[in-house]
Enzyme design. Structure first.
Site, mmCIF file in Angstrom:
data_model
loop_
_atom_site.group_PDB
_atom_site.id
_atom_site.type_symbol
_atom_site.label_atom_id
_atom_site.label_comp_id
_atom_site.label_asym_id
_atom_site.label_seq_id
_atom_site.Cartn_x
_atom_site.Cartn_y
_atom_site.Cartn_z
ATOM 1 N N LYS A 143 -11.461 -3.318 -6.415
ATOM 2 C CA LYS A 143 -11.923 -2.126 -5.689
ATOM 3 C C LYS A 143 -12.814 -1.241 -6.563
ATOM 4 C CE LYS A 143 -7.762 -0.569 -4.614
ATOM 5 N NZ LYS A 143 -6.869 -1.556 -5.255
ATOM 6 N N ARG A 187 -5.162 1.005 -20.258
ATOM 7 C CA ARG A 187 -4.197 1.439 -19.239
ATOM 8 C C ARG A 187 -2.860 0.764 -19.492
ATOM 9 N NH1 ARG A 187 -6.502 1.273 -13.220
ATOM 10 N NH2 ARG A 187 -4.259 1.209 -12.879
#
Ligand code: ADP
Length: 193
Positions: free
Chosen positions: A14, A134
């Protein structure tokens, strides 16, 4: 306005496709994941609360993300349209978004749903974890938890928009450019309808 939801599980691409789509169509990118990470970076109260959920691969409470989206919509009254990325992630968020847009006499134009197999998703997230910084991408347990949250809470969002005939499914495996081509074909179809 042209308002697009880019839908799909964690790791479905995305973010990558959003960057290309906003450039092509001049849309304002609204990624709740990015907005939450900015809050964390600034060590705000909201950020600290959200981090606790994100570190465990759980969804942040609906009120928190809905409030962020409400502010973002208000802050961009002249946008040509919005690309929602990683939002809505629950049916309650979808209903809240529909209501916020209705207040502006707007609606969701199209929902593009990226489809990627689960094995491929885990592989991509672990790969991203090597460079993204992350922490939620490095731990297989947290990745699995995010995929379970997606299955239970997020996948029903597609059903919500299917009721209104807004969902187009797009194969999310292959080259970045091929996937972008499939997404733009669906958008062009909608724009010329
Ligand atoms: P990914 O799609 O790769 O999981 P995101 O950046 O979209 O990455 O989201 C990271 C985390 O932020 C999620 O696992 C979740 O904890 C939180 N989050 C992002 N968007 C939402 C949302 N709309 N509702 C609830 N939690 C969210």
């Amino acid at each position: 306005m042209f308002n697009l939801i880019l839908f799909g599980p964690p790791g479905s691409g995305k973010g990558t496709q959003s960057d290309k789509l906003i450039e092509q169509y001049g849309l304002k990118h609204l990624s709740t994941g990015n907005l939450l990470r900015e809050e964390i970076a600034h060590q705000t109260k909201l950020g600290l609360e959200a981090k606790h959920y994100m570190d465990q691969g759980q969804l942040v409470p609906d009120e928190v993300v809905i409030g962020m989206i409400r502010s973002a919509l208000q802050a961009n009254p002249n946008a040509k349209g919005f690309l929602f990325d990683g939002f809505p992630r629950t049916v309650a968020q979808a209903e809240a978004l529909d209501k916020l847009l209705a207040e502006l006499n707007e609606e969701i134009s199209i929902v593009l749903a990226l489809e990627v197999s689960e094995d491929e998703l885990v592989q991509r997230l672990l790969n991203r974890g090597k460079t993204s910084g992350r922490s939620d991408d490095t731990d297989t347990g947290v990745i699995r938890a995010r995929l379970v949250e997606y299955e239970n809470k997020t996948s029903p969002v597609a059903g919500h928009y299917q009721k209104f005939g807004k969902v187009k499914r797009v194969k999310g495996e292959g080259s970045i450019d091929d996937i972008f081509g499939s997404l733009t074909r669906e958008i062009e179809g909608k724009l010329s309808a």
